[in-house]
Write a protein that holds these residues in place. Sequence first.
Motif: not given
Length: 42
Positions: A21-27
């Motif tokens: 997800s976008a959040q996982q990519t940022r993390s």
Amino acid sequence: MLVEDDLVLLVPPPGASAVLSAQQTRSLGVVLAEVAERVGAP
């Protein structure tokens, strides 16, 4: 995962894939930046 000098290589098993997800990519970006800082990458 292989780490040599300032390079990190992620090697998945053959045929494997990941959907982030976008959040996982940022993390993941944050974690990789922390690792680079700890190993002294420029």
